[in-house]
Motif scaffolding. Structure first.
Motif, PDB file in Angstrom:
ATOM      1  N   LEU A 154       0.851  -1.182   0.000  1.00  0.00           N
ATOM      2  CA  LEU A 154       0.000   0.000   0.000  1.00  0.00           C
ATOM      3  C   LEU A 154       0.891   1.238   0.000  1.00  0.00           C
ATOM      4  O   LEU A 154       0.928   1.989  -0.970  1.00  0.00           O
ATOM      5  N   TRP A 155       1.615   1.457   1.058  1.00  0.00           N
ATOM      6  CA  TRP A 155       2.618   2.522   1.163  1.00  0.00           C
ATOM      7  C   TRP A 155       3.477   2.225   2.375  1.00  0.00           C
ATOM      8  O   TRP A 155       2.965   1.826   3.428  1.00  0.00           O
ATOM      9  N   ASN A 156       4.787   2.365   2.224  1.00  0.00           N
ATOM     10  CA  ASN A 156       5.668   2.164   3.371  1.00  0.00           C
ATOM     11  C   ASN A 156       6.643   3.329   3.490  1.00  0.00           C
ATOM     12  O   ASN A 156       7.028   3.956   2.500  1.00  0.00           O
ATOM     13  N   ALA A 157       7.027   3.616   4.726  1.00  0.00           N
ATOM     14  CA  ALA A 157       7.851   4.778   5.038  1.00  0.00           C
ATOM     15  C   ALA A 157       9.322   4.525   4.740  1.00  0.00           C
ATOM     16  O   ALA A 157       9.826   3.425   4.955  1.00  0.00           O
ATOM     17  N   THR A 158       9.992   5.554   4.254  1.00  0.00           N
ATOM     18  CA  THR A 158      11.453   5.595   4.195  1.00  0.00           C
ATOM     19  C   THR A 158      11.897   6.771   5.053  1.00  0.00           C
ATOM     20  O   THR A 158      11.463   7.898   4.847  1.00  0.00           O
ATOM     21  N   VAL A 159      12.747   6.508   6.030  1.00  0.00           N
ATOM     22  CA  VAL A 159      13.184   7.565   6.937  1.00  0.00           C
ATOM     23  C   VAL A 159      14.579   8.043   6.551  1.00  0.00           C
ATOM     24  O   VAL A 159      15.311   7.372   5.826  1.00  0.00           O
ATOM     25  N   TYR A 160      14.948   9.225   7.054  1.00  0.00           N
ATOM     26  CA  TYR A 160      16.301   9.716   6.852  1.00  0.00           C
ATOM     27  C   TYR A 160      17.263   8.922   7.728  1.00  0.00           C
ATOM     28  O   TYR A 160      16.988   8.647   8.895  1.00  0.00           O
ATOM     29  N   GLY A 161      18.399   8.563   7.153  1.00  0.00           N
ATOM     30  CA  GLY A 161      19.427   7.871   7.920  1.00  0.00           C
ATOM     31  C   GLY A 161      20.794   8.133   7.327  1.00  0.00           C
ATOM     32  O   GLY A 161      20.927   8.476   6.142  1.00  0.00           O
ATOM     33  N   VAL A 162      21.807   8.016   8.152  1.00  0.00           N
ATOM     34  CA  VAL A 162      23.180   8.173   7.692  1.00  0.00           C
ATOM     35  C   VAL A 162      24.054   7.220   8.501  1.00  0.00           C
ATOM     36  O   VAL A 162      23.954   7.150   9.731  1.00  0.00           O
ATOM     37  N   ARG A 163      24.890   6.464   7.839  1.00  0.00           N
ATOM     38  CA  ARG A 163      25.751   5.502   8.528  1.00  0.00           C
ATOM     39  C   ARG A 163      27.076   6.185   8.888  1.00  0.00           C
ATOM     40  O   ARG A 163      28.147   5.817   8.406  1.00  0.00           O
ATOM     41  N   ASP A 164      26.983   7.199   9.764  1.00  0.00           N
ATOM     42  CA  ASP A 164      28.188   7.887  10.200  1.00  0.00           C
ATOM     43  C   ASP A 164      28.695   7.242  11.488  1.00  0.00           C
ATOM     44  O   ASP A 164      28.236   6.171  11.886  1.00  0.00           O
ATOM     45  N   SER A 165      29.630   7.905  12.149  1.00  0.00           N
ATOM     46  CA  SER A 165      30.227   7.323  13.349  1.00  0.00           C
ATOM     47  C   SER A 165      29.218   7.164  14.475  1.00  0.00           C
ATOM     48  O   SER A 165      29.425   6.370  15.391  1.00  0.00           O
TER      49      SER A 165
END
Length: 980
Positions: free
Chosen positions: A470-481
């Motif tokens: 139906l619809w799924n969320a994509t969130v902000y993320g960053v693989r930093d330290s």
């Protein structure tokens, strides 16, 4: 001084004895050989003033597991000793390298590293009868003295405060040995002699025989002595041998010979290579494992190691390989049993916590350690459909004919074993399925035994990530330290299913598909990826759009409501998020409606017998009545004809108050949802929802419809009028809230029944996976007698009796029902029940055990189980107790009523008089012959009056009238602890 290190004595200079002292006597020493797994032992000592030559003197066989030696002693009060197997194996007590110091006279035992001075011979025939050696932990309570107050099974209590626990123990522990004679156990409580008690939350402890420890409310049966400090364990178990595998479709079953160890083998680590998942390991507690869900026509190799509690691990076994075959064919679709649900009683299980039939699908998730579940070896996903199939006979032996199971769809959250965080509504959660034990297999197996399956469903919300498809969320993320520990690296092609481990992260709870450093196509979340100025509890920077949030613009209004709930009795309770893990569907949107109708039609097609509807109050009634209810009911009837007409839907309308209407609000009251709309609203569903809410709030409770569908007209059953029935029945929240006492539940139930469309369809329970009576956060702990009385009411009064798993043995009584991942599941009302079900059981009928062995046989012998079985037997024999209308007119007594059900088409006419826990007189009833289903007593009524005498909490009388073509059954079943 002489200290012994590994190979023998290290003699300190200048301390050798120069001459033998005068003789003082003898000492007899017994040594326990299983401690070191020795076949025999030598005693190396200085009893006569000088040390014997290494390895000492061979000890003589005494009795099973014991050797002994009598030595001549000198004039000192003690002498030193160590033990050896004659082959460089030594037993030195702690601290490492020390010697045992034994009295120079008397008979002593050395067992498991502990000296038991003057304990006498272990080979002396023990007194006949059972005994319990009870250890109690004192540090937490800081009591200076402890008394044990107890009553052997079928015996009397000691005089308060009981007997002092004054036997020698060790720091923080006191001890008392109780001679039980022929009793198999005892009830017990502890106190400090000054009025402070530990009585297991008011229910007393149940203790068996043997060595038992009680520590902070936890009873450990067959325990090790808490006062024995064992020397360090440095010996690894033996290498497992005889590893073999057999193939069945895409399932491989491995077995091997058990390893041995000088203490005990704790478990095994099985390593698998091959297939798309690469190398994987599994930990099991016994020598065998079934590896299921593998790829077809694929070769897998396995080796196994054994380990002990100290972490010593054996070398790997020889490797074996096997190739899977084709996947087994899908089971055929089922069809509902199709009978009136009021003929059934319902057993409610949390599938993941009931019985573990397949350890290979167990999963702990990201909260496994934090929750404390890891320390209990208790993954949140533990029970499964295979286990439920294996224990269907247990449920039938209790007398139930329907099983309500928690949601089956694939979930996705940090703690999702319960099923209410749906991610993929179209997919059954693989953590519940096994080859040959799919959801369809469960439905078919249950139906084959005459058991219905009620599927828990959620229309109100998805997981916090939305709903796949139906619809799924994509969130902000960053693989930093700061965040690389949390965000898994994206793995192209990997699809989350809750079960499969993503190879790079090593997680089954992989999240690499849920985040992005750049805004996804169509992003509507405001201020994507900019710092918020706040920090996590670890001190990490937090960003906008980093977590699912309804007010950030992240969730499209077409699919989800964009607000948080502010008032549980307000309009927003039906149109906003109720929790961060529950993304609230815009149920007034056609795409959402089509999606939910479509996915749930698929489960109707599988043959389920009904839906329990979660969070029903959080969707407007007009939406239910326009869209979801007619769609499901029409689809069931179209698919299955007459059987589909009895498809049963009942909703959870969370009106947790003790009054008839939830704080005066029709829109938030359970009975409101059993009715059709009273007027026509706008065609647009969003507009109609608000119109309906405002209209009904303005009209108030006095204008709500009423019904006589649950009530007799005198002594006559009348055809119910279901013309205004919405299609949704409900959980009887008012009775649930008042089940602190059965009489309260009875009075409150009667008071509400005219406001339901037909209260005979109400689902009635005492407690559940959410709350106990009066919105208690703990499982019901009113005591066994109160439970029996509640059951007697539920099984004879109007409505469908329902029991939460384990209540038949007061499982986890008084424990918190749910604490999320902040405490171990083992300490809650959602604990794993399977330990009580080990063994085998067959049911020869509803409420009738054909055979049972092992722990489940003990479970089936509990007093409430016996009571429950007979109630189910009686209810099944008297149609009026299933579907009858009722009346209290002309009835004097406490919980007393008359019920009748008449169906001319099938020739059924059933009339019964019921009184619970006390006598009653029934006036103005039909003359004739009445037979009590409990005792078989016969009463002939000629003047329209019958008086029933009954005593004992939970006991009852059910006098059934002999009618043409409908003879009373007479006594049903055998007398039990309450019905007699």
């Amino acid at each position: 001084m002489t200290r012994h290190w590994n190979g023998g004595p290290l003699l300190a200079l200048g301390l050798m004895a120069l001459s033998a002292p005068a003789l003082a006597g003898t000492a007899t020493v017994y040594y326990y050989t299983p401690y070191k797994a020795w076949s025999g032992a030598y005693l190396h000592h200085d009893a006569s003033g000088s040390w014997t030559s290494v390895p000492g003197t061979a000890m003589d066989t005494a009795c099973a597991n014991w050797v002994m030696k009598t030595v001549t002693t000198g004039s000192a009060s003690t002498f030193q000793a160590v033990f050896t197997n004659g082959q460089n194996g030594w037993d030195n007590p702690s601290p490492a390298g020390g010697n045992y110091n034994l009295p120079t006279s008397g008979t002593h035992q050395v067992k498991n590293g502990q000296l038991l001075a003057n304990a006498g011979s272990p080979c002396t025939t023990a007194p006949t009868g059972n005994k319990a050696e009870v250890y109690y932990y004192t540090r937490t309570r800081a009591w200076s003295a402890v008394n044990l107050h107890y009553a052997p099974t079928s015996g009397t209590w000691t005089s308060a405060p009981g007997v002092a626990m004054s036997e020698s123990a060790c720091t923080d522990w006191v001890k008392k040995t109780v001679e039980l004679g022929s009793a198999s156990g005892m009830k017990a409580a502890f106190n400090n002699g000054s009025g402070t008690w530990d009585n297991n939350g008011g229910t007393d402890y149940a203790l068996g025989t043997g060595l038992i420890t009680v520590r902070d409310g936890v009873v450990t049966a067959n325990a090790s002595s808490p006062c024995v400090t064992l020397p360090p364990d440095t010996t690894a178990p033996s290498i497992p041998t005889g590893l073999t595998t057999s193939v069945s479709g895409t399932q491989l079953t491995l077995t091997w010979n058990a390893s041995t160890d000088d203490r005990a083998v704790t478990g095994y680590t099985l390593v698998r290579t091959g297939g798309s998942e690469g190398t994987r390991s599994f930990t099991v507690s016994s020598p065998g494992y079934t590896d299921s869900g593998l790829s077809p026509f694929t070769t897998y190799s396995y080796s196994v190691k054994a380990f002990d509690a100290a972490g010593n691990t054996s070398a790997a076994s020889a490797t074996v390989s096997a190739t899977t075959k084709d996947a087994p064919p899908a089971p055929p679709p089922g069809q509902p049993l199709g009978t009136d649900m009021r003929e059934d009683s319902i057993y409610f299980v949390m599938t993941a916590r009931f019985y573990d039939g397949d350890a290979s699908n167990n999963r702990g998730g990201s909260q496994h350690v934090k929750s404390g579940n890891a320390a209990h070896n208790d993954p949140m996903f533990r029970g499964d459909f295979k286990g439920l199939i294996q224990k269907l006979d247990y449920i039938k032996a209790l007398g139930f004919s329907a099983i309500w199971i928690t949601p089956v769809v694939l979930n996705r959250s940090d703690y999702d074993y319960h099923g209410y965080h749906a991610w993929d509504f179209n997919k059954v959660d693989p953590r519940l399925e096994s080859p040959g034990a799919s959801y369809q297999d469960l439905i078919n197996a249950a139906h084959a035994k005459g058991l219905k399956i009620i599927q828990d469903v959620v229309y109100n919300h998805s997981s916090r990530w939305g709903a796949k498809g139906l619809w799924n969320a994509t969130v902000y993320g960053v693989r930093d330290s700061q965040w690389s520990w949390y965000y898994d690296a994206p793995a192209p092609g990997f699809v989350y299913d809750g079960l499969t481990v993503e190879p790079t992260s090593g997680k089954s709870y992989y999240n690499g598909d849920l985040w992005s450093s750049s805004a996804p196509a169509g992003n509507t979340c405001r201020n994507w990826g900019t710092p918020t100025g706040s920090y996590s509890q670890e001190g990490y920077r937090v960003y906008n759009c980093q977590w699912p949030n309804p007010t950030s613009g992240m969730f499209p209004a077409q699919y989800f409501h964009p607000c948080w709930i502010g008032n549980w009795e307000g309009e927003d309770s039906r149109s906003c998020w109720i929790h961060e893990d529950l993304a609230d569907f815009n149920t007034e949107s056609k795409p959402v409606q089509d999606f939910l109708v479509g996915v749930y039609n698929k489960y109707i097609d599988m043959g389920v017998d009904g839906f329990r509807i979660d969070t029903a109050v959080h969707i407007p009634r007009v939406t239910w009545n326009r869209r979801f209810l007619p769609a499901a009911l029409a689809h069931a009837e179209e698919k299955f004809g007459a059987k589909g007409k009895n498809f049963f839907m009942f909703g959870e309308v969370g009106s947790f108050v003790n009054d008839k209407w939830n704080r005066g609000s029709p829109n938030h009251s359970a009975q409101f949802f059993t009715w059709k709309e009273r007027r026509t609203y706008s065609a647009d569903d969003t507009t109609a929802a608000l119109e309906q809410y405002n209209y009904e709030q303005t009209q108030g409770t006095a204008q709500q419809p009423t019904s006589t569908n649950a009530f007799l007209q005198g002594n006559t059953y009348h055809a119910p009028d279901h013309g205004q029935f919405s299609g949704m029945n409900v959980i009887d929240m008012r009775m649930h809230m008042n089940f602190g006492e059965a009489s309260n539940a009875f009075g409150n139930g009667k008071d509400s029944d005219d406001s339901y469309n037909d209260a005979t369809y109400n689902v009635v329970y005492v407690d559940s996976h959410d709350y106990g009576p009066n919105k208690s956060s703990t499982r019901y702990a009113g005591g066994t007698d109160a439970w029996a009385e509640n059951m007697s009411l539920m099984w004879t009064f109007r409505g469908i009796p329902t029991l939460y798993y384990g209540s038949e043995i007061e499982f986890q009584a008084g424990r918190p029902i749910d604490c999320g991942p902040t405490c171990p599941l083992a300490t809650t009302g959602r604990a794993y029940y399977g330990d009580h079900l080990e063994g085998s059981v067959t049911a020869s009928g509803y409420g009738v055990v054909g055979s049972a062995s092992g722990k489940v046989a003990e479970t089936l012998n509990k007093p409430l189980v016996k009571h429950l079985q007979r109630l189910n037997q009686i209810r099944r024999r008297v149609p009026a107790l299933q579907k009858g209308q009722y009346s209290t007119d002309g009835v004097s007594g406490g919980m007393a009523f008359k019920r009748r059900f008449t169906d001319a088409a099938s020739g059924v006419d059933s009339f019964v008089l019921v009184t619970i826990s006390g006598g009653a007189t029934f006036n103005g009833i039909p003359n004739g012959t009445y037979r009590d289903a409990v005792t078989g007593d016969v009463k002939t009524v000629t003047s329209g009056t019958l008086t029933a005498s009954v005593s004992g909490k939970g006991n009852l009388r059910a006098y059934v009238l002999d009618l043409p073509g409908n003879p009373a059954p007479g006594k049903v079943g055998v007398d039990g602890p309450y019905l007699k």
